[in-house]
Design a protein around this motif. Sequence first.
Motif, PDB file in Angstrom:
ATOM      1  N   GLY A  49       0.820  -1.194   0.000  1.00 16.90           N
ATOM      2  CA  GLY A  49       0.000   0.000   0.000  1.00 16.90           C
ATOM      3  C   GLY A  49       0.858   1.249   0.000  1.00 16.90           C
ATOM      4  O   GLY A  49       2.088   1.188  -0.105  1.00 16.90           O
ATOM      5  N   GLU A  50       0.211   2.405   0.131  1.00 13.68           N
ATOM      6  CA  GLU A  50       0.935   3.670   0.083  1.00 13.68           C
ATOM      7  C   GLU A  50       1.669   3.933   1.390  1.00 13.68           C
ATOM      8  O   GLU A  50       1.089   3.826   2.481  1.00 13.68           O
ATOM      9  CB  GLU A  50      -0.020   4.826  -0.207  1.00 13.68           C
ATOM     10  CG  GLU A  50       0.699   6.171  -0.335  1.00 13.68           C
ATOM     11  CD  GLU A  50      -0.222   7.304  -0.735  1.00 13.68           C
ATOM     12  OE1 GLU A  50      -0.161   8.365  -0.092  1.00 13.68           O
ATOM     13  OE2 GLU A  50      -1.015   7.112  -1.693  1.00 13.68           O
ATOM     14  N   VAL A  51       2.927   4.285   1.275  1.00  9.79           N
ATOM     15  CA  VAL A  51       3.768   4.627   2.421  1.00  9.79           C
ATOM     16  C   VAL A  51       4.419   5.972   2.128  1.00  9.79           C
ATOM     17  O   VAL A  51       5.076   6.140   1.102  1.00  9.79           O
ATOM     18  CB  VAL A  51       4.848   3.553   2.667  1.00  9.79           C
ATOM     19  CG1 VAL A  51       5.828   4.007   3.748  1.00  9.79           C
ATOM     20  CG2 VAL A  51       4.200   2.227   3.055  1.00  9.79           C
ATOM     21  N   ASP A  52       4.228   6.934   3.011  1.00 11.64           N
ATOM     22  CA  ASP A  52       4.904   8.219   2.902  1.00 11.64           C
ATOM     23  C   ASP A  52       6.178   8.185   3.728  1.00 11.64           C
ATOM     24  O   ASP A  52       6.209   7.616   4.824  1.00 11.64           O
ATOM     25  CB  ASP A  52       4.006   9.351   3.418  1.00 11.64           C
ATOM     26  CG  ASP A  52       2.966   9.779   2.401  1.00 11.64           C
ATOM     27  OD1 ASP A  52       2.994   9.255   1.271  1.00 11.64           O
ATOM     28  OD2 ASP A  52       2.129  10.628   2.728  1.00 11.64           O
ATOM     29  N   VAL A  53       7.219   8.824   3.211  1.00 14.96           N
ATOM     30  CA  VAL A  53       8.472   8.909   3.950  1.00 14.96           C
ATOM     31  C   VAL A  53       9.036  10.309   3.749  1.00 14.96           C
ATOM     32  O   VAL A  53       9.039  10.834   2.636  1.00 14.96           O
ATOM     33  CB  VAL A  53       9.469   7.809   3.517  1.00 14.96           C
ATOM     34  CG1 VAL A  53       9.730   7.838   2.039  1.00 14.96           C
ATOM     35  CG2 VAL A  53      10.771   7.903   4.296  1.00 14.96           C
ATOM     36  N   VAL A  54       9.475  10.919   4.853  1.00 16.65           N
ATOM     37  CA  VAL A  54       9.992  12.286   4.842  1.00 16.65           C
ATOM     38  C   VAL A  54      11.433  12.254   5.323  1.00 16.65           C
ATOM     39  O   VAL A  54      11.732  11.674   6.373  1.00 16.65           O
ATOM     40  CB  VAL A  54       9.156  13.210   5.735  1.00 16.65           C
ATOM     41  CG1 VAL A  54       9.737  14.626   5.733  1.00 16.65           C
ATOM     42  CG2 VAL A  54       7.703  13.240   5.268  1.00 16.65           C
ATOM     43  N   ALA A  55      12.325  12.881   4.561  1.00 18.91           N
ATOM     44  CA  ALA A  55      13.735  12.953   4.926  1.00 18.91           C
ATOM     45  C   ALA A  55      14.128  14.395   5.176  1.00 18.91           C
ATOM     46  O   ALA A  55      13.681  15.313   4.470  1.00 18.91           O
ATOM     47  CB  ALA A  55      14.611  12.354   3.822  1.00 18.91           C
ATOM     48  N   GLY A  56      14.960  14.601   6.172  1.00 16.12           N
ATOM     49  CA  GLY A  56      15.447  15.933   6.495  1.00 16.12           C
ATOM     50  C   GLY A  56      16.842  15.865   7.055  1.00 16.12           C
ATOM     51  O   GLY A  56      17.308  14.800   7.476  1.00 16.12           O
TER      52      GLY A  56
END
Length: 287
Positions: free
Chosen positions: A102-109
């Motif tokens: 399914g859809e997985v969001d991932v945020v990098a900083g």
Amino acid sequence: MTSTPEPQVLWYTAFSATTDGGNPAGVVLDARGMTTEQMLATATEVGFSETAFLEPREDRFAVRYFSPRAEVSFCGHATIASAVAWAQRHGPGRLRLDTPAGEVDVVAGTADDGTVRATLTSVAPRTVDLGDDDLRDLLVALRWSHSDLDPALPPRVAYAGAWHPVLAAATRDRLRALDYDFDALAALMDARGWTTVDLVWREGPTTFHARNPFPPGGVVEDPATGAAAAAFGGYLREGGHVGVPTTVTVFQGADMGRPGVLEVGIPADISSGIDVTGTAVALEAIA
């Protein structure tokens, strides 16, 4: 006739800020044109527990994950590694991933010290009963007994993109002494569709240690398992084992010489996915 160039495979280790810790993963940031057979062959050549293959599609990515033996539905550490690798080349931000689960969001900083950290949000987790027969067979394969279990954290099977039985050890020594029947556990897990077994020990209210046998992938043990950490977060929330919202810390890999740290954010909303945060650092790149 122009041949398709060989994909660049990046080597990263996730859930560690140093190259001697965490869980190594292969990352292919542009896998367009690769067949399933080529992906599996690449993952086998790389030899890590998983390799992620990203296919850019406008404002999102299709992602597939392969162990050296087979495709898996979701892999947390390879997702974190992919997000960090992308951020280091294209800048920090959010990636929307269409995974087999399914859809997985991932945020990098980027932190003040220059370390790149990423947070994935899993698909909605859920847990189901671990049947008596399966528990018996699991304990036999692990060479554990019922007295080795922590009754405060009952056995369940948890999901947040992949299925993982959760067994809580009563003591740190029980978790440390991992010596299981590889073939028997592999056969049981293959039959049930389990990806890893999430073995945990509770050090404090929000502090845990984990180990993850992974024989279906051809790996004795996974050093840091983001998918299992997400599933475990759902397990803790559904069972009322922590107050929510909260963040728990999972230490994994120290017993096999590759220490890693996973931060697991557990929202109060039972329909929400679980956040798993960690660092990743480059090892090297191969053709």
